[in-house]
Design an enzyme around this catalytic site. Structure first.
Site: not given
Ligand code: CAO
Length: 459
Positions: A431-433, A435
């Site tokens: 999850d780019h939010r 990591i």
């Protein structure tokens, strides 16, 4: 004995040869006074012709596409007893006015933005000169159209939706935003069936609105595949439907990145093979997945943000101090992810026994729902089957998932010569939010180090 009334087109002002775009009743239908019978449309406006009386439709005399004028017969109505008594003489086309015409594309200030605000149903769009149809303003607020009580997302396109007043009223009763409904009628007109189909799709979870950032997906048009060849309709299992809804939610709500890498597991594999018979004596089949579980936990300890979830308001990160890892299990009914708890506190044989037990029970439908809850991270292994790389979908509210493919032999340049090395391809979706890309690659590199030299799990 009730009477048969001939229902005719009432005074529709200057409209001549107006086309019927929808016939809203059929023979045998029960109607009440003011129920819409047909919708007609001129170049500039559409309107419903209401029933002047209660009764049973005996015979509909018109079809969609017919051109009509004042006085033309719409249908024969077997009047309900009281209505007949009250109005014996009427060959009623009624001096009643039709429902208020509605411009095809009314200006925004008059828009019927259905259900954008459930507590205040907005008025129908009505030209000032025409009498108001029976008002809906006394109705209670419509129920939410989305599962879980989420409010229907309002759409600025609502007022542009091409629909008759009766369809608008129907949509408003259900809390459906017409701006989100695809019209199947002529020129994209939204019919009552379209509103019903939309509502069904939302209720079954095939379309989810609310809390999705305010976007609405274009609907996928239904295709009759049987037109092109023989087909068989196979109902989905309950598990497949539920898993599908969950995967769609994960896919749509998590901005995901997938990082790929490969690990040299030649030594790990030698060690695994050397312990196979001892494991068997302990009642376990020691496969790679047990090692993956241990290696992942070591990497999670090193990079704790991978062992976290976003708080529901998105304002903080909840970092877990326990290590419950889900293992995706393929079953005949669909995918299941039972959780192995406290992996950090268990040995390889114990983990192998647990994988065997959980996967067998998942396949025999014996998993308890509590065994599917509380996971921190998921491993999806297709290594027993094949393939080189795939992109697993983050199992939200977890923030990362590891997808493992089949190990293969490849020549690797080592100390001046090529050596055959067993290589494990794997992929990490995150999850780019939560990591960043740098952390993503650090995690995969560390995991690769641990798998290459499995003694790291002892550190
Ligand atoms: N590379 C090469 N061989 C592998 C391997 C890998 N990465 N992983 C497993 N194998 C081997 C095993 O060692 C075993 O070999 P032997 O039969 O010779 O001993 C064989 O493949 C079959 O293993 P398995 O599948 O029975 O057992 P497992 O512990 O590897 O996997 C489980 C268990 C539950 C993960 C697996 O059965 C399963 O269901 N996998 C599918 C998961 C899935 O559908 N994921 C996709 C989800 S979409 O994101």
């Amino acid at each position: 004995m009730s009477e048969t009334q001939t229902i005719r087109v009432p005074d529709i002002g200057d409209f001549k040869d107006v086309e019927i775009i929808e016939v809203l009743v059929k023979d045998g239908d029960q109607v009440n006074p003011e129920d819409a019978l047909i919708t007609i449309e001129s170049d500039k406006a559409s309107m419903d012709i209401p029933s002047p009386a209660a009764g049973t439709v005996q015979s509909v005399k018109v079809s969609a596409g017919d051109k009509i004028n004042q006085g033309d017969v719409i249908l024969l109505l077997q009047a309900a007893d009281e209505a007949a008594a009250a109005d014996k003489t009427a060959e009623s086309n009624a001096e009643k006015k039709p429902a208020a015409p509605e411009k095809s594309e009314p200006p925004a200030k008059k828009s019927a933005a259905t259900a954008a605000k459930p507590s205040q149903p907005p008025p129908e769009s009505t030209p000032e000169s025409t009498p108001e149809p029976a008002t809906d303003s006394a109705q209670p607020p419509p129920p939410p159209a989305t599962p879980g009580g989420a409010e229907t997302v309002g759409s600025s396109q609502s007022h542009k939706a091409h629909a008759s007043p009766s369809v608008r009223r129907f949509a408003r009763e259900l809390g459906v935003d017409l701006g989100l409904v695809r019209g199947s009628g002529r020129k994209g007109r939204i019919t009552k069936d379209d509103v019903k189909a939309f509502t069904k799709a939302v209720m079954s979870g095939n379309r989810v609105f609310g809390n999705t950032g305010g976007f609405a997906l274009p609907e996928i048009p239904a295709v009759d595949f049987s037109k092109y060849g023989p087909v068989e309709d196979q109902p989905l299992t309950r598990l497949r439907k539920l898993a599908g809804q969950h995967l769609q939610r994960c896919w749509l709500t998590v901005p995901q990145v997938t990082q790929f890498d490969e690990a040299d597991i030649t030594e790990l594999e030698e060690f695994r093979k050397s312990k196979m018979s001892a494991a068997e004596k302990a009642g376990a089949k020691l496969t790679l997945v047990s090692f993956l579980l241990k290696a992942v936990v070591v990497a999670l300890e090193q990079y704790p943000e991978f062992n976290s979830s976003l708080s529901s308001d998105g304002g903080s990160l909840i970092v877990k101090k326990y290590y419950h890892i889900g293992v995706a299990v393929n079953t005949d009914e669909g995918l299941m992810v039972p959780i192995i708890r406290d992996v950090d506190q268990k040995g390889l044989y114990e983990l192998a026994q647990e994988i065997k037990d959980l996967s067998e029970r998942a396949r025999n439908k014996q998993i308890k729902s509590s065994e599917l809850q509380g996971g921190c991270f998921t491993i999806s292994s297709l290594g027993g089957i094949g393939g080189r790389f795939f992109t697993p979908i983050v199992n939200t509210p977890e923030v990362a998932i590891l997808g493992v493919s089949k190990a293969y032999m490849q020549p690797v340049w080592q100390d001046g010569s090529f050596e055959p090395r067993l290589t494990l391809p794997f992929a990490l979706s995150y999850d780019h939010r939560v990591i960043d890309g740098v952390a993503g690659v650090q995690f995969t590199q560390y995991l690769r180090t641990v798998l290459t030299d499995i003694r790291h799990i002892l550190l």
